[in-house]
Every structure is written in structure tokens, then in C-alpha cells.
Design an enzyme around this catalytic site. Structure first.
Site, PDB file in Angstrom:
ATOM      1  N   SER A 194       1.422  -0.979   0.008  1.00 49.54           N
ATOM      2  CA  SER A 194      -0.278   0.188   0.171  1.00 49.54           C
ATOM      3  C   SER A 194       0.848   1.154  -0.259  1.00 49.54           C
ATOM      4  O   SER A 194       1.855   1.226   0.610  1.00 49.54           O
ATOM      5  CB  SER A 194      -1.025  -0.259   1.056  1.00 49.54           C
ATOM      6  OG  SER A 194      -1.317   1.911   1.681  1.00 49.54           O
ATOM      7  N   LEU A 228     -15.795   7.678   5.030  1.00 50.74           N
ATOM      8  CA  LEU A 228     -16.788   8.065   3.340  1.00 50.74           C
ATOM      9  C   LEU A 228     -16.622   6.109   2.984  1.00 50.74           C
ATOM     10  O   LEU A 228     -16.517   6.198   1.425  1.00 50.74           O
ATOM     11  CB  LEU A 228     -15.698   8.839   2.668  1.00 50.74           C
ATOM     12  CG  LEU A 228     -16.007   9.507   3.433  1.00 50.74           C
ATOM     13  CD1 LEU A 228     -14.879  11.049   2.423  1.00 50.74           C
ATOM     14  CD2 LEU A 228     -17.205  10.773   2.586  1.00 50.74           C
ATOM     15  N   SER A 229     -16.423   5.132   3.477  1.00 47.04           N
ATOM     16  CA  SER A 229     -16.309   3.939   3.395  1.00 47.04           C
ATOM     17  C   SER A 229     -14.743   3.278   2.973  1.00 47.04           C
ATOM     18  O   SER A 229     -14.823   2.763   1.849  1.00 47.04           O
ATOM     19  CB  SER A 229     -17.528   3.997   2.203  1.00 47.04           C
ATOM     20  OG  SER A 229     -18.461   3.007   3.130  1.00 47.04           O
ATOM     21  N   GLU A 241     -15.367  -8.234   5.682  1.00 47.48           N
ATOM     22  CA  GLU A 241     -15.483  -7.076   6.506  1.00 47.48           C
ATOM     23  C   GLU A 241     -16.443  -7.663   7.679  1.00 47.48           C
ATOM     24  O   GLU A 241     -15.615  -7.513   8.868  1.00 47.48           O
ATOM     25  CB  GLU A 241     -16.658  -6.160   6.074  1.00 47.48           C
ATOM     26  CG  GLU A 241     -16.602  -5.075   7.108  1.00 47.48           C
ATOM     27  CD  GLU A 241     -15.351  -3.025   6.850  1.00 47.48           C
ATOM     28  OE1 GLU A 241     -15.656  -2.913   5.266  1.00 47.48           O
ATOM     29  OE2 GLU A 241     -15.941  -2.522   7.470  1.00 47.48           O
ATOM     30  N   ASP A 263     -22.501  -0.227   1.926  1.00 49.38           N
ATOM     31  CA  ASP A 263     -20.961   0.561   1.890  1.00 49.38           C
ATOM     32  C   ASP A 263     -20.282  -0.236   0.269  1.00 49.38           C
ATOM     33  O   ASP A 263     -19.852  -0.077  -0.748  1.00 49.38           O
ATOM     34  CB  ASP A 263     -19.975   0.514   2.350  1.00 49.38           C
ATOM     35  CG  ASP A 263     -20.313   1.491   3.772  1.00 49.38           C
ATOM     36  OD1 ASP A 263     -21.360   2.095   3.250  1.00 49.38           O
ATOM     37  OD2 ASP A 263     -19.843   0.924   5.090  1.00 49.38           O
ATOM     38  N   TYR A 302     -21.372   0.653  16.603  1.00 50.33           N
ATOM     39  CA  TYR A 302     -22.283   0.038  15.762  1.00 50.33           C
ATOM     40  C   TYR A 302     -22.853  -0.988  15.977  1.00 50.33           C
ATOM     41  O   TYR A 302     -23.753  -1.076  15.590  1.00 50.33           O
ATOM     42  CB  TYR A 302     -21.286   0.971  14.204  1.00 50.33           C
ATOM     43  CG  TYR A 302     -21.820   0.140  13.674  1.00 50.33           C
ATOM     44  CD1 TYR A 302     -22.228   0.917  12.600  1.00 50.33           C
ATOM     45  CD2 TYR A 302     -21.746  -0.956  13.590  1.00 50.33           C
ATOM     46  CE1 TYR A 302     -22.798   0.468  11.169  1.00 50.33           C
ATOM     47  CE2 TYR A 302     -22.699  -1.580  12.197  1.00 50.33           C
ATOM     48  CZ  TYR A 302     -23.012  -0.685  10.862  1.00 50.33           C
ATOM     49  OH  TYR A 302     -23.413  -1.093  10.134  1.00 50.33           O
TER      50      TYR A 302
END
Ligand code: GLA
Length: 389
Positions: free
Chosen positions: A73, A132-133, A167, A179, A231
Site C-alpha cells: 500500500s 466515506l467507506s 469485512e 458501502d 455501531y
């Protein structure tokens, strides 16, 4: 291809060649999303209306002859694992950011695809933890790359489900399907009406330019951590409420049902459930207006959604409330928090002529409240995940 996507693709291609000593076999991009309305409804089998934005995770990848997964990354560093290590992957099997990239490969393999090794390089301009996912964009970009290189399903809904399960099961966040569906299936110029029970979806025109409107995103730069329990607690409370009502999910409830069961639900579950029921109704109201070509009339619904998330669902934050109030006072037609809440981003719909005044007013309000300066940017609906080359 939009200029910023072409630029990221070029950067990914040359960084891949530099790191791995050969060209990639393909390039893919998956966007972040903003949810126009329909918040905390997806895991209640309800309705959402997200659109993809011009921020992306871009991936360059090539197959390997062995079972190594070499991940780079440009923002986060490197990780190397063996596909065999992913067998039976659970939260904690893969550490940190690599779980978002590797998780989808395990789900693809479990779906029956003979997944082999990969060299894979990612670059992202999606702010992390901003609501913003960014995570769904990583999952969708790597899943598309692996699917194209090793095979797998074509339908966006099936791919989105695999990415969501990555996820839930590998990263360990009990998120809904919004998302990943947004990142996979959105179209430029449209918001995606998604029935989160059937996964039936419909492209709804979101023609802002024609109406002289802009959508401003206010990134509070307060990072939210979905795994921190709030959540999951909201999700559990909704499931309990549905159970008390004898329903599969709150999607099936009406306000009359809630009123009739108010004592049995208790005040907290009643108010959480009321948000969900009313939010689903607001999604349909907004879709009706958009289909009639009246995006200029949706503002009140956006603002009502915010009030409900703040007061009934209790997932807003001081920064989000400040952004919403300042935007409305400076001429926004509607404004709300977007995403899970507790930080992250707010959204304001405004006449294009008011954009600068709103941006300045939000910055001034943050300064007055002693808050860190937010980042405000205009956005418009873009295309979902795709192969670039
Ligand atoms: C996060 C989750 C989504 C959805 C939203 C709230 O973004 O990943 O599944 O529940 O919060 O609407």
C-alpha cells in the site's frame, strides 16, 4: 476516465513495476461513497440511497505462480502472507490494513474459485476513518482484481456480498451491505436506491448541475472507529426491537406498530426503531422527488434525517452538528451527517452560488467552537468499481 483516476492508475502502474520488477496484468479502481439518505437502515433490511464519489482506491495486480500474497500500500506499507494462512480466516487472522485487502480473497476462495498468489499494489485518496467507506473501497478493488485474474461471479450484488462478508468475518466489523454495494454498483450522475433485503437496486438520477446545485462534503477529520462497540450496540438494539415486535427486521415495522408496542419496547428501543422506520420513509420521499426532477426539494428530508440521527438514534457528534447548523444558516437547502456517525463527514446540499459562503461559514463555526479545521469539498456522483486497463 476522469483525470484523477487516470493519474492514480499511472502512479499505480509505475509503482507496481518498481516494486515487483514486472508490469501489472491489470488496473482496477473502486470509489468511496457518500450516503445521500437512509442511515443505519441497511442492517435493518431497509433502504439506502448512496452515490459514489470521485475518491478511489486504485489497484495494480498480477498473478503469481505460488501461493504468496505480496501486498504493497503506498499509504500503509507492505505485508506478505500465504493464501494458506487465510484458510478459516477470522478477525485477528490478518492484522491491520492487510485484512481489508486479503479478506476478499479468502471469501472468493470459499465461494469455489481457485485463487492463487498475487502481487498487488494499492493506492488510495480516500481519507481513512472519515465515514466515506475507505474500507469498502479497498475490499471492492482487490476483489475485482482477484475475480478478473482468477475467476468468480459477475453480478455486482454477489461481489458486494463477498466483500461485506470479508469485512464482517475477517476484519470483524458487523457492517451492513450499503458501502460495498455502493462501491460496486453506483453509476455516474445517479444515486443507488438499494433494497437491503432483496439487494434489488435502481439507479435514481441525481442531476445536480442541471438544477444549479452542489453537494458539499464536510470532513470533520474526527475519526470514527466502527469496531468500538457503539455501531454493534445500535445494531443489537434494533434486532432486539424487531424481536419484541415479532418481526424479521425493523424494515417490516410501521410507526403504528411501534406506538402499539411502546411499553414493551421501552423508550430507548422505541426511539432507535422510530429512527429506522422514519428514515426508510424519507428515502422513498427523496427518491420520488429525484425521479420528478426536483433535487431542489429534498433538503428538508436531509435535515430531518440529521435530527433523527442526533436525537433518536444518537450517533451524531458535536462536529457534525456544528457543520450541519452552520451550513443551513449559510444557505444550504439541507444538511446531515453521512455514514455511521460519531465523527466522519456531513453532507450539505446547496445552490452552487452559496458554496463558498457555506464553506467559509462552516470553517468559521469550527473555529468559534475551538474545533480542528474541517476539510470541505464539493462532490458529484461517479461510477462504481471497474477495471481501468
Ligand atoms: C457504516 C456501515 C454501513 C451502514 C452505515 C450507516 O458505513 O458500514 O453498513 O450501516 O454505517 O448507515
Amino acid at each position: 476516465m476522469p483525470a484523477e483516476v487516470a493519474e492514480a492508475a499511472r502512479a499505480a502502474r509505475s509503482a507496481f513495476a518498481e516494486r515487483f520488477g514486472r508490469p501489472p496484468q491489470g488496473l482496477w479502481a473502486a470509489p468511496a461513497r457518500v450516503n445521500l439518505i437512509g442511515e443505519h437502515t441497511d442492517y435493518n433490511d431497509g433502504f439506502v440511497l448512496p452515490f459514489a464519489i470521485g475518491r478511489h482506491v486504485t489497484v495494480a495486480a498480477a498473478r503469481r505462480g505460488d501461493d504468496l500474497l505480496r501486498l504493497v500500500s503506498l499509504q500503509k506499507g507492505t505485508a506478505t502472507l500465504r493464501l494458506g494462512d487465510l484458510a478459516g480466516a477470522r478477525p485477528g487472522t490478518v492484522d491491520g490494513w492487510a485484512a481489508y485487502a486479503a479478506g476478499p480473497l479468502w471469501l472468493l476462495a470459499r465461494d469455489g474459485v481457485q485463487v492463487g498468489g498475487l502481487d498487488l499494489l494499492l493506492t488510495s485518496d480516500v481519507p481513512v476513518g472519515s465515514g466515506l467507506s475507505s474500507s469498502a473501497a479497498v475490499e471492492c478493488a482487490t476483489l475485482l482484481a482477484a475475480r478478473d485474474l482468477y475467476g468468480g461471479p459477475d453480478e455486482p450484488a454477489r461481489l458486494a456480498r463477498l466483500a461485506q462478508r470479508a469485512e464482517n468475518e475477517v476484519v470483524g466489523v458487523p457492517s451492513g451491505i450499503m458501502d460495498q454495494m455502493a462501491s460496486m454498483a453506483c453509476r455516474a450522475g445517479h444515486a443507488l436506491l438499494l433494497d437491503c433485503r432483496s439487494l434489488a437496486s435502481d439507479q435514481v438520477p441525481l442531476a445536480l448541475d442541471d438544477a444549479g446545485l452542489v453537494l458539499l462534503v464536510v470532513d470533520t477529520r474526527v475519526s470514527h472507529a466502527l469496531a468500538d462497540g457503539a455501531y454493534a450496540e445500535r445494531r443489537r438494539t434494533c434486532e432486539q426491537a424487531a424481536g419484541i415486535l415479532g418481526m424479521a427486521a425493523l424494515r417490516d415495522a410501521t410507526e403504528a406498530d411501534l406506538d402499539a408496542a411502546r411499553d414493551r419496547l421501552g423508550e430507548l428501543r422505541y426511539r432507535r426503531a422510530r429512527h429506522v422506520v422514519r428514515e426508510n420513509a424519507r428515502v422513498h420521499a427523496v427518491v420520488d422527488l429525484l425521479r420528478r426532477g426536483r433535487p431542489d426539494l429534498i433538503g428538508d428530508r436531509l435535515t430531518a434525517s440529521h435530527a433523527s440521527l442526533r436525537d433518536d438514534y444518537q450517533v451524531s457528534a458535536a462536529e457534525l452538528d456544528t457543520a450541519v447548523e452552520a451550513a443551513l444558516a449559510a444557505g444550504a437547502l439541507g444538511a446531515r451527517m453521512t455514514g455511521a456517525g460519531f465523527g466522519g463527514c456531513a453532507l450539505a446540499l446547496a445552490p452552487a452560488a452559496a458554496a463558498t459562503a457555506i464553506t467559509d461559514a462552516v470553517a468559521a463555526a469550527f473555529a468559534d467552537h475551538g474545533l480542528r479545521p474541517p476539510e470541505v469539498f464539493a462532490t458529484r456522483p461517479t461510477d462504481g468499481a471497474r477495471r481501468l486497463a
